[in-house]
Design a protein around this motif. Structure first.
Motif, PDB file in Angstrom:
ATOM      1  N   UNK A  65     -12.689  18.904  31.636  1.00  0.00           N
ATOM      2  CA  UNK A  65     -13.807  19.221  31.524  1.00  0.00           C
ATOM      3  C   UNK A  65     -14.500  20.744  31.435  1.00  0.00           C
ATOM      4  N   UNK A  66     -14.042  21.331  32.426  1.00  0.00           N
ATOM      5  CA  UNK A  66     -14.360  22.622  32.840  1.00  0.00           C
ATOM      6  C   UNK A  66     -14.021  23.892  31.890  1.00  0.00           C
ATOM      7  N   UNK A  67     -12.829  23.261  31.514  1.00  0.00           N
ATOM      8  CA  UNK A  67     -12.323  23.657  29.644  1.00  0.00           C
ATOM      9  C   UNK A  67     -12.709  23.919  28.526  1.00  0.00           C
ATOM     10  N   UNK A  68     -13.087  22.432  28.802  1.00  0.00           N
ATOM     11  CA  UNK A  68     -13.716  21.893  27.594  1.00  0.00           C
ATOM     12  C   UNK A  68     -15.016  22.974  27.102  1.00  0.00           C
ATOM     13  N   UNK A  69     -16.006  22.613  28.790  1.00  0.00           N
ATOM     14  CA  UNK A  69     -16.887  23.318  28.398  1.00  0.00           C
ATOM     15  C   UNK A  69     -17.393  24.941  27.771  1.00  0.00           C
ATOM     16  N   UNK A  70     -15.755  25.970  29.046  1.00  0.00           N
ATOM     17  CA  UNK A  70     -15.910  27.202  28.535  1.00  0.00           C
ATOM     18  C   UNK A  70     -15.906  27.609  27.401  1.00  0.00           C
ATOM     19  N   UNK A  71     -14.921  26.819  26.945  1.00  0.00           N
ATOM     20  CA  UNK A  71     -14.633  27.031  25.034  1.00  0.00           C
ATOM     21  C   UNK A  71     -15.598  26.587  24.188  1.00  0.00           C
ATOM     22  N   UNK A  72     -16.284  25.317  24.525  1.00  0.00           N
ATOM     23  CA  UNK A  72     -17.769  25.542  23.624  1.00  0.00           C
ATOM     24  C   UNK A  72     -19.124  26.274  24.152  1.00  0.00           C
ATOM     25  N   UNK A  73     -19.420  27.180  25.400  1.00  0.00           N
ATOM     26  CA  UNK A  73     -19.717  28.220  25.128  1.00  0.00           C
ATOM     27  C   UNK A  73     -19.269  29.132  24.783  1.00  0.00           C
ATOM     28  N   UNK A  74     -18.418  29.665  24.369  1.00  0.00           N
ATOM     29  CA  UNK A  74     -17.371  30.988  23.470  1.00  0.00           C
ATOM     30  C   UNK A  74     -16.833  30.461  22.300  1.00  0.00           C
ATOM     31  N   UNK A  75     -17.701  29.104  21.566  1.00  0.00           N
ATOM     32  CA  UNK A  75     -17.538  28.994  20.534  1.00  0.00           C
ATOM     33  C   UNK A  75     -16.200  28.736  20.084  1.00  0.00           C
ATOM     34  N   UNK A  76     -15.174  28.549  20.877  1.00  0.00           N
ATOM     35  CA  UNK A  76     -14.174  28.461  20.515  1.00  0.00           C
ATOM     36  C   UNK A  76     -13.243  26.532  20.557  1.00  0.00           C
TER      37      UNK A  76
END
Length: 116
Positions: free
Chosen positions: A53-64
């Motif tokens: 979930x943390x990986x997914x969240x950081x990706x979303x924050x970076x528009x990835x």
């Protein structure tokens, strides 16, 4: 954002969820699948899911866009595909020892310093 910067952010996100034994492998000259593999482990299924979930969240924050996330329900080996450039392998400790991706690719793919 460059792929190396993103993989460092992903490593930080994993570390924030107390992932253990974080390894970044440079796959550019080895595989067509991804430029980088990030491999880490958690001690139980809930922690493995929290890391994912943390990986997914950081990706979303970076528009990835997260292209794929597999294995989340079982939480023994979760694979998070961050657009083909970075693949994050989040293992339960027992599964990591069994599959040993570092040994499989280690002779050909150099490990990079993990910057947290």
């Amino acid at each position: 954002m460059q792929n190396k910067e993103l993989v460092d952010l992903v490593a930080k996100a994993c570390d924030d969820k107390r992932a253990e034994d974080i390894v970044i492998m440079d796959m550019k000259n080895v595989s067509l699948i991804a430029d980088y593999f990030l491999i880490c482990e958690g001690t139980n299924e809930r922690q493995v899911q929290a890391i994912a979930r943390g990986v997914k969240d950081i990706a979303n924050e970076q528009d990835i866009d997260v292209k794929r996330m597999e294995g989340f329900d079982q939480a023994r080996w979760i694979l998070v595909d961050l657009g083909g450039d970075i693949v994050c392998h989040i293992f339960h400790r027992e599964e990591r020892n069994y599959y040993n991706l570092e040994k499989l690719w280690g002779g050909d793919a150099p490990q990079l310093e993990v910057k947290l």
